[in-house]
Write an enzyme that holds these catalytic residues in place. Structure first.
Site, short mmCIF file in Angstrom:
data_model
loop_
_atom_site.label_atom_id
_atom_site.label_comp_id
_atom_site.label_asym_id
_atom_site.label_seq_id
_atom_site.Cartn_x
_atom_site.Cartn_y
_atom_site.Cartn_z
N GLN A 1 2.51 7.99 -5.59
CA GLN A 1 3.57 7.17 -5.01
C GLN A 1 3.67 5.85 -5.75
O GLN A 1 2.74 5.41 -6.41
CB GLN A 1 3.33 6.95 -3.52
N ARG B 1 0.83 -1.20 0.00
CA ARG B 1 0.00 0.00 0.00
C ARG B 1 0.87 1.25 0.00
O ARG B 1 1.90 1.30 0.65
CB ARG B 1 -0.90 0.04 1.25
N VAL B 2 0.44 2.24 -0.77
CA VAL B 2 1.00 3.58 -0.70
C VAL B 2 -0.18 4.53 -0.47
O VAL B 2 -1.33 4.18 -0.74
CB VAL B 2 1.79 3.99 -1.96
N SER B 3 0.12 5.72 0.03
CA SER B 3 -0.94 6.64 0.43
C SER B 3 -1.57 7.41 -0.72
O SER B 3 -2.73 7.78 -0.65
CB SER B 3 -0.41 7.64 1.46
N THR B 4 -0.82 7.69 -1.77
CA THR B 4 -1.36 8.51 -2.85
C THR B 4 -1.09 7.86 -4.20
O THR B 4 -0.18 7.04 -4.34
CB THR B 4 -0.73 9.92 -2.87
#
Length: 188
Positions: free
Chosen positions: A14, A8-11
């Site tokens: 990314q 998972r990445v936040s945006t």
């Protein structure tokens, strides 16, 4: 037994490639990926993971921050996986391997998850303090303000019927800034 990976990445800007490479090297057969903030519990790939895993499976993550953002969230995730008979293993935090079911692993999970939460809280507190000091010293926080001349030019173009994309190019004002100013003046 199936070995799943969760990345998972936040945006959207990314990149997941570093996590995916590490999860592939760890032997993950299926990798589920989210590009969404970790503060939300409802994440499409994580929800799919929980719906898919079955007893005896293993979920591998690169590090704790990829699957949870708080101690309570992590413990809830671990408990939910445990209830299904699924283990959780972190590549970065080698002490986290719930597939072993050892009391030591459980203790380490609780202690280190609490420390990670403490570190996040301290960082957040320091950031807020820094922003307050900057505001007190007259610093502008946030995006730079659009110059009035540019906004006036953009409004003039808008009143003349120029399309938004052209206004953005000609006046150097974003659509969002233009619409905000139009709304403030009761023009939209």
């Amino acid at each position: 037994m199936t070995v799943y990976g969760y990345a998972r990445v936040s945006t959207k800007g990314q990149n997941l490639s570093r996590q995916i490479k590490a999860l592939n090297e760890a032997g993950c057969e299926t990798i589920l990926k989210d590009k969404i903030t970790g503060t939300k519990r409802e994440r499409p790939a994580l929800d799919e993971l929980f719906a898919t895993v079955k007893e005896g499976d293993l979920v591998i993550i690169q590090d704790l921050t990829r699957i949870s953002r708080s101690t309570q969230d992590l413990l809830n995730i671990v408990n939910e996986l445990d209830a299904k008979g699924v283990g959780l293993k972190s590549l970065k935090e080698s002490w986290l391997d719930t597939s072993s079911q050892s009391p030591q692993s459980r203790l380490m999970l609780t202690i280190f998850a609490g420390l990670a939460q403490f570190e996040r809280d301290i960082t957040s507190e320091r950031t807020k303090e820094g922003l307050e000091v900057a505001k007190e010293n007259g610093k502008h926080i946030g995006r730079p303000k659009t110059k009035n001349e540019k906004v006036e030019h953009a409004i003039t173009l808008w009143k003349q019927g120029t399309n938004i994309k052209d206004i953005e190019k000609l006046a150097g004002v974003s659509k969002t800034s233009l619409y905000r100013k139009l709304k403030e003046r009761g023009l939209k």
